[in-house]
Scaffold this motif. Structure first.
Motif, short mmCIF file in Angstrom:
data_model
loop_
_atom_site.label_atom_id
_atom_site.label_comp_id
_atom_site.label_asym_id
_atom_site.label_seq_id
_atom_site.Cartn_x
_atom_site.Cartn_y
_atom_site.Cartn_z
N GLY A 108 0.41 -1.12 0.04
CA GLY A 108 0.28 0.28 0.11
C GLY A 108 0.83 0.92 -0.01
O GLY A 108 1.97 1.57 -0.42
N VAL A 109 0.44 2.13 0.35
CA VAL A 109 1.04 3.72 -0.24
C VAL A 109 1.28 4.67 1.38
O VAL A 109 1.61 5.77 1.31
CB VAL A 109 -0.30 4.48 -1.07
N LEU A 110 0.95 3.72 2.96
CA LEU A 110 1.26 4.59 3.45
C LEU A 110 3.05 4.31 3.69
O LEU A 110 3.15 3.97 4.71
CB LEU A 110 0.19 3.68 4.74
N SER A 111 3.32 5.34 3.14
CA SER A 111 5.12 4.95 3.49
C SER A 111 5.02 6.25 2.85
O SER A 111 4.42 6.94 1.97
CB SER A 111 5.39 4.39 2.05
N GLU A 112 7.02 6.60 2.82
CA GLU A 112 7.49 8.55 1.98
C GLU A 112 7.34 8.80 0.86
O GLU A 112 7.61 9.14 0.05
CB GLU A 112 8.33 8.25 2.69
N TYR A 113 7.24 6.57 0.83
CA TYR A 113 7.71 6.49 -1.47
C TYR A 113 6.48 5.35 -2.04
O TYR A 113 6.71 4.14 -1.36
CB TYR A 113 8.75 6.22 -2.02
N ALA A 114 6.13 6.00 -2.60
CA ALA A 114 5.30 4.41 -3.64
C ALA A 114 5.60 4.63 -4.69
O ALA A 114 5.45 5.26 -5.33
CB ALA A 114 3.82 4.05 -2.69
#
Length: 341
Positions: A108-114
């Motif tokens: 998923g996208v709960l991160s600093e980069y995706a």
């Protein structure tokens, strides 16, 4: 990297902060973690994530897990950020601000980069704030798909279940644009809100005489179409409120139906699944999400559609865990949005 355009190679780290599910759990306990920055190939974009919109599906799968996930799994599906790396000639390019609904089968996208395929993103108009854009993908696309599946047109009577929720707010507004007569439910404190969005008639969903009051207001014919947001037993109740051969779009798993109800109402049942666009590996469906994203961004930027209120959430595991539990508990109006950077 002659075939890759990068903002500045020195500004992209090798690792990043992320919020991950170590294993599914009933309490939705998440963990802060460090993971490698995703590596992109072909037409994939590397995006520095700015905001992530939270959805009930994030909370549901945090509890149960998903068959394609490997752990630790990064949660989050709705993202807004800036492209920092793209293949040469790939559009949109570095520096563009984009929005997308991510694949449920991948990280998923709960991160600093995706990373995300370029054909699945929508470019955000300059006049629209990033946190507002993060409220749009899942709820807005679910509303649009529902209305399309129901073939809602001028003069139809449409029942939108839970009009004060994010999906409901978008559905009411887009249905009114199509000329439908919109009925909805909401808590009393939200009646003014859904009326402002365009609902013609609003009922208190806590009213024990709800079905009787709907029938008195609507008459014996029943609704032409229903957007069934809650699922479960309420799906059965919603079908009872429909006319014979009416149309219903369901956003959650179906309950077990009694055969007599199916004969008596003969409903046309449609299933709404954003994740299916990715799981079916349908390039057309994924591109369609980009087109819907463009429509959402354009109508909100132009003031034709009002997005849900942004409810800010901090980018740490404890805050996001609490926010996801709040998603399932309900009782709030607006869209929870995590500020990543």
């Amino acid at each position: 990297m002659p075939n890759t355009v990068v903002t500045n190679p020195d500004t992209i780290p090798s690792s990043m902060q992320a919020i991950a599910l170590i294993e599914p759990n009933e309490d939705i306990h998440l963990s802060d973690t460090q993971l490698p920055v995703p590596q992109c190939t072909g037409n994939e974009l590397l995006v520095k994530v700015e905001y992530v919109g939270l959805n009930p599906v994030d909370a549901q799968f945090a509890k149960s897990g998903f068959c394609l996930w490997q752990y630790p799994h990064v949660l989050g599906l709705d993202a807004v950020g800036v492209v920092v790396k793209a293949g040469k000639g790939v559009f949109p390019g570095v520096g563009e601000r984009v929005m997308w609904h991510a694949s449920i089968g991948e990280q998923g996208v709960l991160s600093e980069y995706a990373k995300v395929p370029n054909y699945a993103v929508s470019i955000i108009p300059k006049q629209l704030a990033s946190d507002k854009a993060a409220t749009l993908p899942c709820a807005g696309m679910a509303a649009l798909i529902s209305l399309d599946k129901l073939s809602v047109t001028e003069g139809d009577t449409l029942f939108v279940e839970g009009g004060a929720g994010a999906v409901g707010q978008f559905a009411i507004q887009f249905a009114k644009q199509r000329g439908a007569d919109v009925f909805t439910t909401a808590s009393k404190r939200n009646h003014k809100l859904v009326k402002q969005l365009g609902a013609d008639v609003v009922f208190d969903y806590n009213d024990k005489a709800l079905c009787d009051k709907i029938r008195r207001e609507l008459g014996p014919q029943g609704f032409d179409a229903v957007i069934d947001i809650m699922g479960g037993e309420s799906t059965i109740q919603n079908i009872e409120l429909m006319r014979f051969c009416g149309r219903i779009a369901c956003l959650n798993p179906l309950p077990n139906f009694e055969q007599q109800l199916m004969y008596r109402r003969a409903p046309n049942i449609s299933i709404v699944s954003l994740g299916g666009a990715w799981l079916a590996n349908s390039l057309c469906a994924q591109q369609r999400m980009s087109f819907m994203g463009n429509l959402l961004l354009e109508t909100v930027a132009n003031g034709e559609i009002t997005p849900p209120e942004v409810l800010a959430v901090d980018f740490n595991a404890n805050a996001v865990s609490a926010a996801l539990n709040k998603q399932l508990a309900g009782g709030f109006t607006g869209k929870q949005v995590v500020k990543i950077s």
